[in-house]
Design a protein around this motif. Structure first.
Motif, PDB file in Angstrom:
ATOM      1  N   UNK A  40     -21.708 -17.698  -9.830  1.00 37.65           N
ATOM      2  CA  UNK A  40     -20.821 -17.831  -8.675  1.00 37.65           C
ATOM      3  C   UNK A  40     -19.761 -18.895  -8.924  1.00 37.65           C
ATOM      4  N   UNK A  41     -20.135 -19.984  -9.612  1.00 38.23           N
ATOM      5  CA  UNK A  41     -19.174 -21.040  -9.915  1.00 38.23           C
ATOM      6  C   UNK A  41     -18.039 -20.505 -10.787  1.00 38.23           C
ATOM      7  N   UNK A  42     -18.364 -19.686 -11.790  1.00 40.01           N
ATOM      8  CA  UNK A  42     -17.331 -19.090 -12.631  1.00 40.01           C
ATOM      9  C   UNK A  42     -16.440 -18.167 -11.813  1.00 40.01           C
ATOM     10  N   UNK A  43     -17.048 -17.381 -10.894  1.00 40.03           N
ATOM     11  CA  UNK A  43     -16.260 -16.494 -10.023  1.00 40.03           C
ATOM     12  C   UNK A  43     -15.317 -17.309  -9.145  1.00 40.03           C
ATOM     13  N   UNK A  44     -15.804 -18.442  -8.617  1.00 33.63           N
ATOM     14  CA  UNK A  44     -14.982 -19.283  -7.746  1.00 33.63           C
ATOM     15  C   UNK A  44     -13.773 -19.836  -8.487  1.00 33.63           C
ATOM     16  N   UNK A  45     -13.946 -20.155  -9.762  1.00 34.67           N
ATOM     17  CA  UNK A  45     -12.867 -20.726 -10.566  1.00 34.67           C
ATOM     18  C   UNK A  45     -11.940 -19.646 -11.126  1.00 34.67           C
ATOM     19  N   UNK A  46     -12.513 -18.538 -11.595  1.00 37.88           N
ATOM     20  CA  UNK A  46     -11.733 -17.545 -12.335  1.00 37.88           C
ATOM     21  C   UNK A  46     -11.147 -16.434 -11.465  1.00 37.88           C
ATOM     22  N   UNK A  47     -11.811 -16.082 -10.376  1.00 39.22           N
ATOM     23  CA  UNK A  47     -11.407 -14.916  -9.582  1.00 39.22           C
ATOM     24  C   UNK A  47     -10.914 -15.288  -8.184  1.00 39.22           C
ATOM     25  N   UNK A  48     -11.659 -16.107  -7.504  1.00 34.20           N
ATOM     26  CA  UNK A  48     -11.372 -16.426  -6.100  1.00 34.20           C
ATOM     27  C   UNK A  48      -9.933 -16.886  -5.857  1.00 34.20           C
ATOM     28  N   UNK A  49      -9.367 -17.810  -6.661  1.00 39.62           N
ATOM     29  CA  UNK A  49      -8.020 -18.311  -6.359  1.00 39.62           C
ATOM     30  C   UNK A  49      -6.936 -17.242  -6.422  1.00 39.62           C
ATOM     31  N   UNK A  50      -7.203 -16.133  -7.118  1.00 37.88           N
ATOM     32  CA  UNK A  50      -6.186 -15.110  -7.330  1.00 37.88           C
ATOM     33  C   UNK A  50      -6.351 -13.905  -6.396  1.00 37.88           C
ATOM     34  N   UNK A  51      -7.311 -13.976  -5.480  1.00 40.51           N
ATOM     35  CA  UNK A  51      -7.504 -12.879  -4.541  1.00 40.51           C
ATOM     36  C   UNK A  51      -6.422 -12.914  -3.463  1.00 40.51           C
ATOM     37  N   UNK A  52      -5.794 -11.788  -3.165  1.00 38.99           N
ATOM     38  CA  UNK A  52      -4.854 -11.756  -2.044  1.00 38.99           C
ATOM     39  C   UNK A  52      -5.607 -11.960  -0.737  1.00 38.99           C
ATOM     40  N   UNK A  53      -4.921 -12.384   0.305  1.00 42.44           N
ATOM     41  CA  UNK A  53      -5.603 -12.696   1.575  1.00 42.44           C
ATOM     42  C   UNK A  53      -6.508 -11.570   2.073  1.00 42.44           C
TER      43      UNK A  53
END
Length: 225
Positions: free
Chosen positions: A173-186
């Motif tokens: 989940x930490x990797x997802x938060x760093x690698x994916x989450x910031x780039x998700x559209x609203x």
């Protein structure tokens, strides 16, 4: 509701000189003072207090959306039983099963709880698995359930059944938060919130969810089936 199970789950990092603090107010568990994991900017799970009635819960949340319920129980006695010293005294010689807690978690190891707490636990980082701050469970789904935090804080990310999240099942989940989450559209962002000691999160059937321990955490979950 059929069968149900209760699980007491712990996330406890090992003591590393210079990296960890001893927290009296956190049941004597250690936490990494340098791992600055943050709560979400805006909680999107509604919080309700003990005035929530059974009929309101069924009509508004049970089959449709998560909710955080506050002040429904005094867990001070149970909290006292979950301090580091109490749990080690009571369960130190019991075996616990370790696994990576994800889709490819085929290899499992059984060790005494005392060894687990004192020698094997360490904070999560992007390069290795751990069991303290930064650890958590990747996205998955099952039947409805409740989760109450006893010590620490636990951040939750949730999606409704019809909206499969973008994630890799063999990454944390930490990797997802760093690698994916910031780039998700609203419109692709999850429903999310951080629950604190004494709060109970309810999530409905088949809702996708992932968790991230912001601190050393002790929590208890009840799954309904």
């Amino acid at each position: 509701m059929g069968s149900w199970w209760q699980f007491l789950l712990l996330s406890i990092p090992v003591s590393l000189p210079g990296d960890l603090d001893y927290l009296e107010g956190n049941g004597g568990w250690f936490t990494n003072k340098y791992l600055a994991l943050m709560e979400e900017d805006h909680c999107t799970v509604e919080r309700r207090n003990a005035s929530l009635t059974y009929s309101q819960f069924i009509d508004q949340y049970a089959f449709s959306r998560p909710v955080i319920i506050q002040g429904i129980t005094d867990n001070s006695e149970f909290q006292a039983l979950c301090t580091r010293n109490k749990l080690l005294a009571e369960f130190g010689d019991r075996l616990v099963r370790l696994s990576t807690a994800n889709t490819y978690s085929y290899h499992k190891v059984d060790v005494p709880f005392q060894e687990y707490v004192e020698h094997l636990l360490e904070p999560q980082d992007l390069a290795s698995l751990g069991s303290g701050s930064g650890s958590g469970v990747p996205f998955h789904w099952h039947g409805p359930g409740y989760s109450e935090v006893i010590f620490g804080r636990k951040r939750w990310f949730l999606y409704p059944p019809e909206k499969t999240p973008e994630f890799h099942p063999n990454k944390t989940t930490l990797a997802w938060l760093v690698d994916t989450y910031p780039f998700l559209p609203p419109e692709e962002r999850p429903v999310e919130c951080t629950i604190h000691p004494g709060e109970v999160l309810y999530f409905p059937d088949r809702w996708w969810h992932a968790t991230l321990n912001l601190d050393t955490s002790v929590f208890i979950s009840t799954f309904l089936g």
